[in-house]
Design a protein around this motif. Sequence first.
Motif, PDB file in Angstrom:
ATOM      1  N   CYS A  95     -32.596  36.789  57.019  1.00 23.51           N
ATOM      2  CA  CYS A  95     -32.211  36.155  55.746  1.00 23.51           C
ATOM      3  C   CYS A  95     -32.169  34.631  55.809  1.00 23.51           C
ATOM      4  CB  CYS A  95     -30.834  36.620  55.241  1.00 23.51           C
ATOM      5  SG  CYS A  95     -30.714  38.353  54.908  1.00 23.51           S
ATOM      6  N   LEU A 149     -28.220  31.205  58.766  1.00 19.80           N
ATOM      7  CA  LEU A 149     -27.002  31.394  57.969  1.00 19.80           C
ATOM      8  C   LEU A 149     -25.766  31.277  58.838  1.00 19.80           C
ATOM      9  CD1 LEU A 149     -27.967  34.351  55.619  1.00 19.80           C
ATOM     10  CD2 LEU A 149     -28.366  31.912  55.401  1.00 19.80           C
ATOM     11  N   LEU A 205     -35.411  17.479  54.902  1.00 20.21           N
ATOM     12  CA  LEU A 205     -34.007  17.308  54.522  1.00 20.21           C
ATOM     13  C   LEU A 205     -33.768  17.813  53.103  1.00 20.21           C
ATOM     14  CD1 LEU A 205     -33.247  13.772  56.009  1.00 20.21           C
ATOM     15  CD2 LEU A 205     -32.380  15.966  56.835  1.00 20.21           C
ATOM     16  N   ALA A 206     -34.715  17.506  52.210  1.00 20.55           N
ATOM     17  CA  ALA A 206     -34.543  17.931  50.819  1.00 20.55           C
ATOM     18  C   ALA A 206     -34.549  19.457  50.724  1.00 20.55           C
ATOM     19  CB  ALA A 206     -35.652  17.336  49.954  1.00 20.55           C
ATOM     20  N   THR A 261     -33.907  21.748  53.214  1.00 25.22           N
ATOM     21  CA  THR A 261     -32.925  22.511  53.987  1.00 25.22           C
ATOM     22  C   THR A 261     -31.485  22.165  53.661  1.00 25.22           C
ATOM     23  OG1 THR A 261     -32.879  20.853  55.748  1.00 25.22           O
ATOM     24  CG2 THR A 261     -34.506  22.625  55.950  1.00 25.22           C
ATOM     25  N   GLY A 262     -31.239  20.919  53.213  1.00 29.88           N
ATOM     26  CA  GLY A 262     -29.863  20.497  53.016  1.00 29.88           C
ATOM     27  C   GLY A 262     -29.165  20.127  54.304  1.00 29.88           C
ATOM     28  N   HIS A 263     -29.903  20.035  55.406  1.00 29.20           N
ATOM     29  CA  HIS A 263     -29.283  19.594  56.659  1.00 29.20           C
ATOM     30  C   HIS A 263     -28.794  18.156  56.509  1.00 29.20           C
ATOM     31  CE1 HIS A 263     -29.815  22.842  59.421  1.00 29.20           C
ATOM     32  NE2 HIS A 263     -31.112  22.939  59.206  1.00 29.20           N
ATOM     33  N   GLN A 273     -25.843   9.964  54.031  1.00 29.93           N
ATOM     34  CA  GLN A 273     -25.088  11.060  54.625  1.00 29.93           C
ATOM     35  C   GLN A 273     -25.853  11.747  55.745  1.00 29.93           C
ATOM     36  OE1 GLN A 273     -24.033  13.570  51.382  1.00 29.93           O
ATOM     37  NE2 GLN A 273     -22.780  11.998  50.434  1.00 29.93           N
ATOM     38  N   ARG A 280     -20.622  26.502  55.598  1.00 32.93           N
ATOM     39  CA  ARG A 280     -21.818  25.698  55.918  1.00 32.93           C
ATOM     40  C   ARG A 280     -22.927  25.910  54.903  1.00 32.93           C
ATOM     41  NH1 ARG A 280     -20.415  26.557  61.401  1.00 32.93           N
ATOM     42  NH2 ARG A 280     -21.302  28.628  61.191  1.00 32.93           N
ATOM     43  N   MET A 281     -23.078  27.161  54.397  1.00 26.13           N
ATOM     44  CA  MET A 281     -24.094  27.405  53.364  1.00 26.13           C
ATOM     45  C   MET A 281     -23.828  26.539  52.145  1.00 26.13           C
ATOM     46  SD  MET A 281     -23.983  31.513  53.172  1.00 26.13           S
ATOM     47  CE  MET A 281     -24.023  32.458  54.689  1.00 26.13           C
ATOM     48  N   GLU A 307     -22.107  23.711  52.039  1.00 24.15           N
ATOM     49  CA  GLU A 307     -22.355  22.292  52.330  1.00 24.15           C
ATOM     50  C   GLU A 307     -23.837  21.963  52.146  1.00 24.15           C
ATOM     51  OE1 GLU A 307     -20.844  21.007  56.096  1.00 24.15           O
ATOM     52  OE2 GLU A 307     -18.894  21.949  55.740  1.00 24.15           O
ATOM     53  N   ARG A 308     -24.697  22.848  52.693  1.00 23.27           N
ATOM     54  CA  ARG A 308     -26.139  22.583  52.584  1.00 23.27           C
ATOM     55  C   ARG A 308     -26.603  22.679  51.138  1.00 23.27           C
ATOM     56  NH1 ARG A 308     -26.485  25.808  57.467  1.00 23.27           N
ATOM     57  NH2 ARG A 308     -26.877  27.590  56.128  1.00 23.27           N
ATOM     58  N   ARG A 353     -25.725  19.665  49.146  1.00 22.22           N
ATOM     59  CA  ARG A 353     -26.600  18.528  49.460  1.00 22.22           C
ATOM     60  C   ARG A 353     -27.971  18.706  48.818  1.00 22.22           C
ATOM     61  NH1 ARG A 353     -23.832  18.277  54.592  1.00 22.22           N
ATOM     62  NH2 ARG A 353     -25.225  19.867  55.392  1.00 22.22           N
ATOM     63  N   ARG A 354     -28.477  19.944  48.864  1.00 24.66           N
ATOM     64  CA  ARG A 354     -29.801  20.173  48.282  1.00 24.66           C
ATOM     65  C   ARG A 354     -29.805  19.881  46.793  1.00 24.66           C
ATOM     66  NH1 ARG A 354     -31.979  25.932  50.299  1.00 24.66           N
ATOM     67  NH2 ARG A 354     -33.580  25.432  48.766  1.00 24.66           N
ATOM     68  N   ARG A 406     -27.835  17.874  45.419  1.00 27.97           N
ATOM     69  CA  ARG A 406     -27.385  16.486  45.296  1.00 27.97           C
ATOM     70  C   ARG A 406     -26.150  16.341  44.422  1.00 27.97           C
ATOM     71  NH1 ARG A 406     -33.022  13.245  45.369  1.00 27.97           N
ATOM     72  NH2 ARG A 406     -33.907  14.497  47.024  1.00 27.97           N
ATOM     73  N   VAL A 445     -20.633  14.949  46.200  1.00 33.51           N
ATOM     74  CA  VAL A 445     -19.422  15.431  46.857  1.00 33.51           C
ATOM     75  C   VAL A 445     -18.700  14.263  47.533  1.00 33.51           C
ATOM     76  CG1 VAL A 445     -18.547  17.002  48.643  1.00 33.51           C
ATOM     77  CG2 VAL A 445     -20.551  17.634  47.273  1.00 33.51           C
ATOM     78  N   TYR A 485     -16.541  12.544  50.446  1.00 35.98           N
ATOM     79  CA  TYR A 485     -16.462  12.750  51.891  1.00 35.98           C
ATOM     80  C   TYR A 485     -15.177  12.148  52.432  1.00 35.98           C
ATOM     81  CZ  TYR A 485     -21.101  14.653  52.757  1.00 35.98           C
ATOM     82  OH  TYR A 485     -22.184  15.489  52.821  1.00 35.98           O
ATOM     83  N   ARG A 513     -16.470  14.383  56.647  1.00 36.19           N
ATOM     84  CA  ARG A 513     -16.783  15.752  56.234  1.00 36.19           C
ATOM     85  C   ARG A 513     -16.726  15.829  54.720  1.00 36.19           C
ATOM     86  NH1 ARG A 513     -19.522  17.703  59.519  1.00 36.19           N
ATOM     87  NH2 ARG A 513     -19.366  19.605  58.282  1.00 36.19           N
ATOM     88  N   PRO A 524     -28.135  31.197  49.857  1.00 32.94           N
ATOM     89  CA  PRO A 524     -28.915  32.345  50.335  1.00 32.94           C
ATOM     90  C   PRO A 524     -28.862  33.515  49.352  1.00 32.94           C
ATOM     91  CG  PRO A 524     -27.426  31.546  52.050  1.00 32.94           C
ATOM     92  CD  PRO A 524     -27.063  30.826  50.797  1.00 32.94           C
TER      93      PRO A 524
END
Lengths: 653, 224
Positions: free
Chosen positions: A24, A256, A304-305, A307-309, A341, B23-24, B26-27, B30-31, B33, B36, B38, B45, B87
């Motif tokens: 997943c 995940l 980055l865009a 994955t959001g890492h 960030q 963590r999901m 957080e990502r 960010r995706r 935008r 948020v 910090y 964080r 996800p």
Amino acid sequence: MSSLWPRIEPLLARVQKPARYIGCEDGAQAPRGGPGKVGWLLIYPDAYEVGLPNQGLQILYEILNERDHAFAERSYAPWPDMETLMRRRGVPLFSVDTHRAAADFDLLAFNLSAELVYTNVLNCIDLAGVPVRAERRGEEDLLVAAGGHCAFNPEPLADFVDLFVMGDGEEVVSEINSVVLEWKASGRTAGSRQAVLRRLAAVPGVYVPSMYDVAYDGPRLAAVTPRYPDVPERVEKRTISDLAAWPYPRRQLVPLTEVVHDRLNVEVFRGCTRGCRFCQAGMITRPVRERPADQVRAMVTEGLARTGHDEVALTSLSSADYSGIAGVVTDIINDPTCSGQVSVSLPSLRVDAFTVGVASEIQKVRRTGLTFAPEGGTWRMRQVINKLIREEDLYGAVDSAFSQGWQRVKLYFLTGLPTETDEDTLGIAELARNCVAVGHRYGRKVTVAASVGGFVPKPHTPFQWFGQDTVAELQRKINLLRDATRRDRGVALRWHDPKATLAEGIASRGDRRIGAVIEEVWWGGGTFQEWSEFFDLGRWEAAMAAHGLSIEWYVNRQRDEDEVLPWDHISAGLHRDFLWQDWQDALSHQGLEDCRWTPCYDCGACTGYGLEHVVASAVPPAGGSQGTGQDLSTGGAVPVELLPARVAATSAP
Amino acid sequence: MRLRFRFAKAGKVRWTSHRDVARMWERALRRVRVPVAYSGGFSPRPKLSFGLALPTGAESVAEYLDVELDGAADPAELAPLLSAALPVGVDVLGGVGDEGGSSLQNDVTACRWEIEIDGDLAPAVEAMLAADSVVITRQRKGQDVTDDIRPAIIRLEFADGVLAAELATQPRGLRPSELLAGLGFEPENARVRRTHQWIERDGARWEPIPLDATDAPLAFGRAS
């Protein structure tokens, strides 16, 4: 091909970290199989959280799934709790993508990144329902393949793996796929397994151990010779000449659950010519092939865009050496899409103040640790291993780090190196102590963590002839360091278990006879040997004894120039006489500069394959340490201005 | 400004942990935008706070998180974008914006659970409801704790193979697995789903973000 999920899910409530088995991930694929496609199950034979980030596996996963006649899914070694339940319920090894059984694929393809995973390889083959020994497999069984750095000495796994791939996999997987596709289309008739293996043996870069006879002369290896005229005497590694043609992974998997290196990775170059003599990766991946800066920037921004890492690592064997590293880093930091960030990390930093400058620039967002790897405790030792870091480079880097706010610096060292004396070993404590003294100029709270690993000589390096230190000798050296640093409050000493170093040594330079040892350790339950909670040297010692093999002979014995080495029929492009000369230079502590910016030493990696370094800059990067363009005559001198007088007075040569 | 979202967790992704879900998010934030806020310091964080942890393996249609913003955003606009960035199996069901202040951890007093289970639990349920106290030993922070869980059982019924339970979260929360242990059932594979988190105060009770009783698409809006 049906999903095993209904049989897997009931097990998940009873295991640790069930997310290891669900797939997943963002970027995961659910490819369709079919008679016109060759199915590859790509396996990283260690825990999911270690294997998932592996870039090699992800690259091949994407490339194969882009091919019309191939599909690929992934699997990882099930943790022992899961394995127990799978065996009890008769659930075979499965892919995490669509939860297909391993037997639904045509190839199991293992990534070999470390020797201590070998018992896990056998365990995965067995869990797949395939005979562990290659000779017992028939037409109905799939093919077992392996690649990765450890494949450069394939012999310890030769009894269990049908074909090995040497070097870069990007191109050769498609060639293998074509051969296997024909085999599949022909209906795998009786006797066809031998025929397909023989055809695979003729694919450049592919080594099929069953096509070679091994002869011994007493304990010594006499020769490894092909059985047929169309099988090459020597298997040459594959090398892609242009990294720009392979911008993979395009869709890096986003797990995940927590994994090691949970970040975006962008490979900035492959290969390294620093010439550190202990480093197998640097020797077998030559020449240097840089990715164009524009492509790096695009891969970072898009990655980055998508994955959001919040962290991107620019990966390679020495990323600060990438041409124009400072420009690329600045662009990433200032990219509005990163909005301040995103942190950038450069694994394997060079040791110099320039590098710390880059590091502080890129870690404005989050201060991760700063790690340097001087590897040797004295200048003499570092000349032997060709890691030409002068004392002033190290103290300058540490000074720069502490002055910019870091409070903790990590130093990596090896012990058990060729010609190492107790003075060299104790030099590790001395260096760490001096680094703390440098830090004290900026505050009392600094910590220097010195991490010491036992050296394991690796095939295809100048140290391949060297006799590894015994466990007792390594332990003695570690004890010396413990005593020497006991009263240094700022120095935190860590060390790798010398027993694990020994087991790694058995597998690292073993020949085919070591296969029986690996099999016995596996059979007795010795899996996950990379993990201290499962590692057990007793299993290895007992298995060596049971097969009449001497640890001293395999591990601790120095080899002669004329000895046939188990991997002599495998070529990483390096001329044997180049390696021998480099070994002799090491013994007389002669350094060798990086050939990216100096004339060619004719090691063979470029000339043999008609390749060249792909480097955007003709001059070494600013402030370059490790020898290139530096005056090395002061290598061992401790720069007084960097240290308080007391320390300088006791450590000057 | 603070955004509060209600979301579901179902399917394979239910085998991820509470930390994994954090963590999901957080990502995903960010995706999409989302601006948020910090925390400061060397290791900033994102300011997210999740309500009561959902046990790994359980499903839910009543998960919540609060997102502290550095600026403003419209939760109704963000919800579908966040669902797409999360996800498969994690879906945003509703969102509101407010000024913050209250915390899910402190406000939520009870959770309702549905547990699909093989076997007839009716007699055990009846006995438990009739009992004045139900003492079990369970683990808290690595320590064995023996106490009475009966006060934490607000409602309990068993019908059509589904155990429905409303369990108090304060002072010490009761987990579905502990309830089952108290009933004398420790099945390998109970399918557990959280359906509601309730805030009860001064005789009234409400959900942080209610769902329509029907399956109609959810209305998103600002509470303030």
